[in-house]
Design a protein around this motif. Sequence first.
Motif, PDB file in Angstrom:
ATOM      1  N   LYS A   1       0.807  -1.222   0.000  1.00  0.00           N
ATOM      2  CA  LYS A   1       0.000   0.000   0.000  1.00  0.00           C
ATOM      3  C   LYS A   1       0.844   1.277   0.000  1.00  0.00           C
ATOM      4  O   LYS A   1       0.555   2.218  -0.740  1.00  0.00           O
ATOM      5  CB  LYS A   1      -0.938  -0.015   1.201  1.00  0.00           C
TER       6      LYS A   1
ATOM      7  N   PHE B   1       2.697   1.937  -3.352  1.00  0.00           N
ATOM      8  CA  PHE B   1       1.699   2.142  -4.400  1.00  0.00           C
ATOM      9  C   PHE B   1       1.101   3.539  -4.328  1.00  0.00           C
ATOM     10  O   PHE B   1       0.929   4.215  -5.351  1.00  0.00           O
ATOM     11  CB  PHE B   1       0.582   1.093  -4.279  1.00  0.00           C
ATOM     12  N   PHE B   2       0.792   4.006  -3.120  1.00  0.00           N
ATOM     13  CA  PHE B   2       0.224   5.344  -2.984  1.00  0.00           C
ATOM     14  C   PHE B   2       1.221   6.404  -3.436  1.00  0.00           C
ATOM     15  O   PHE B   2       0.857   7.337  -4.164  1.00  0.00           O
ATOM     16  CB  PHE B   2      -0.199   5.610  -1.536  1.00  0.00           C
TER      17      PHE B   2
ATOM     18  N   THR C   1       1.648   6.312  -7.234  1.00  0.00           N
ATOM     19  CA  THR C   1       0.433   6.829  -7.884  1.00  0.00           C
ATOM     20  C   THR C   1       0.344   8.338  -7.735  1.00  0.00           C
ATOM     21  O   THR C   1      -0.088   9.045  -8.655  1.00  0.00           O
ATOM     22  CB  THR C   1      -0.816   6.159  -7.276  1.00  0.00           C
ATOM     23  N   ASN C   2       0.748   8.854  -6.591  1.00  0.00           N
ATOM     24  CA  ASN C   2       0.735  10.299  -6.368  1.00  0.00           C
ATOM     25  C   ASN C   2       1.665  11.013  -7.338  1.00  0.00           C
ATOM     26  O   ASN C   2       1.319  12.070  -7.885  1.00  0.00           O
ATOM     27  CB  ASN C   2       1.149  10.590  -4.922  1.00  0.00           C
TER      28      ASN C   2
ATOM     29  N   PHE D   1      -6.582   4.766  -5.504  1.00  0.00           N
ATOM     30  CA  PHE D   1      -5.911   4.050  -4.418  1.00  0.00           C
ATOM     31  C   PHE D   1      -6.885   3.165  -3.649  1.00  0.00           C
ATOM     32  O   PHE D   1      -6.603   1.988  -3.379  1.00  0.00           O
ATOM     33  CB  PHE D   1      -5.250   5.046  -3.472  1.00  0.00           C
ATOM     34  N   CYS D   2      -8.042   3.716  -3.285  1.00  0.00           N
ATOM     35  CA  CYS D   2      -9.018   2.959  -2.505  1.00  0.00           C
ATOM     36  C   CYS D   2      -9.537   1.760  -3.296  1.00  0.00           C
ATOM     37  O   CYS D   2      -9.602   0.640  -2.781  1.00  0.00           O
ATOM     38  CB  CYS D   2     -10.177   3.861  -2.091  1.00  0.00           C
TER      39      CYS D   2
ATOM     40  N   THR E   1      -8.208   0.120  -5.656  1.00  0.00           N
ATOM     41  CA  THR E   1      -7.183  -0.888  -5.908  1.00  0.00           C
ATOM     42  C   THR E   1      -6.786  -1.645  -4.643  1.00  0.00           C
ATOM     43  O   THR E   1      -6.586  -2.870  -4.684  1.00  0.00           O
ATOM     44  CB  THR E   1      -5.928  -0.237  -6.523  1.00  0.00           C
ATOM     45  N   THR E   2      -6.672  -0.952  -3.526  1.00  0.00           N
ATOM     46  CA  THR E   2      -6.101  -1.574  -2.324  1.00  0.00           C
ATOM     47  C   THR E   2      -7.126  -1.934  -1.256  1.00  0.00           C
ATOM     48  O   THR E   2      -6.738  -2.538  -0.248  1.00  0.00           O
ATOM     49  CB  THR E   2      -5.063  -0.630  -1.680  1.00  0.00           C
TER      50      THR E   2
ATOM     51  N   ASP F   1     -10.273   8.340   1.633  1.00  0.00           N
ATOM     52  CA  ASP F   1      -9.073   8.425   0.796  1.00  0.00           C
ATOM     53  C   ASP F   1      -9.113   9.623  -0.146  1.00  0.00           C
ATOM     54  O   ASP F   1      -8.076  10.193  -0.482  1.00  0.00           O
ATOM     55  CB  ASP F   1      -8.893   7.130   0.008  1.00  0.00           C
TER      56      ASP F   1
ATOM     57  N   SER G   1      -3.037   4.951   4.387  1.00  0.00           N
ATOM     58  CA  SER G   1      -2.394   4.570   3.142  1.00  0.00           C
ATOM     59  C   SER G   1      -1.543   3.353   3.338  1.00  0.00           C
ATOM     60  O   SER G   1      -0.951   2.837   2.479  1.00  0.00           O
ATOM     61  CB  SER G   1      -1.551   5.704   2.586  1.00  0.00           C
TER      62      SER G   1
END
Length: 335
Positions: A92, A95-96, A99-100, A121-122, A124-125, A157, A335
């Motif tokens: 997580k 990945f966050f 992605t950011n 994010f939400c 996906t995770t 999120d 996150s």
Amino acid sequence: GRLKLSQVTLRSATSLRQNRMAEHKDFVARIVGAASQGAVGAVVAAGLSAVTEPIVNSVLVKRVSLSEALEELDPDRVKRFLKTTLATNFIKFPFFEVTNIIMQGVELPPSARGAALGTVFCTTTLPITNYRFRKSMDLPITAKSLYQAYLPTVLRDILYGIVRNKVMALMVSLNPAAAGTNVGRFTNMFVTVMAACVLSAPGNELRGFCLQPADRRQSMSDFFKPVKFVRSTSVGALIMAVSLGVGTLATPQVERLWGALREYLKKSPLGYLLLALFAVQWALDARRHAQVFEALLGPESVAQPGASGSGASPGNANAKAAPVPQDNSRRANYS
């Protein structure tokens, strides 16, 4: 005239291609730096969560005092939970952060970019988050339960993504020179994450209410209390802020290491083969160590690490009572 025009056009095309290559290299370096920041944050957060979550959950579920919860803290229980927090955080957190970085290249207003970041994010995770929650609570896991409480989680999120983008931009603008120093990076990230966690906490509390086990479900008046809100929010926010703040300190070093490695591999293509052989050797060593460990301790000891010190077994009158399943419904997994 045509020759000069062709030369100018050729130089322009070459310059444009070089700029694009430089931008690509910079983007890849930023991705690697973001991933490293998330990875370091994942380790720090996992260590802190493994200790603090059992204490917080004992206070919330068993309604004991803080001193009693500290006395009940079991090192074996902490070690077992550390495996869960490490595994989920390593997915997580990086990945966050990656992605950011990717979303920063999308031409959108900051609020829309933060909302898109939170939604991606939400969505996906969330299965990972709910899987961790249900495993800790010893609840059955179904396909439907993996997306339980989706709406309050995506709300949380989205709020987190919006606030984080806006506050970070504000912090950097206040002192751009300090943003490049270790103290400045840590301070900016710490303040940003604290603000994002606190302002997105209502969504997290609503998520916790929706995730309550049926046999211990509280009414809205009992669940939504200021003391519980402050306690769960402050612990989660501090863990996140410290973890990602420490993670930012590793980013410059990793980016420099990545640049040096990339230049080395460009000059020596044989380095790719060496890296592949190193990865294979590491995997084989890990497998061999696991086999030796199992041969020495036996399969039952490997399957249930620390069971002798934390769970009751037949014929053991002095065994400790099995720990209460951990209630992460109010835990701030931002996150």
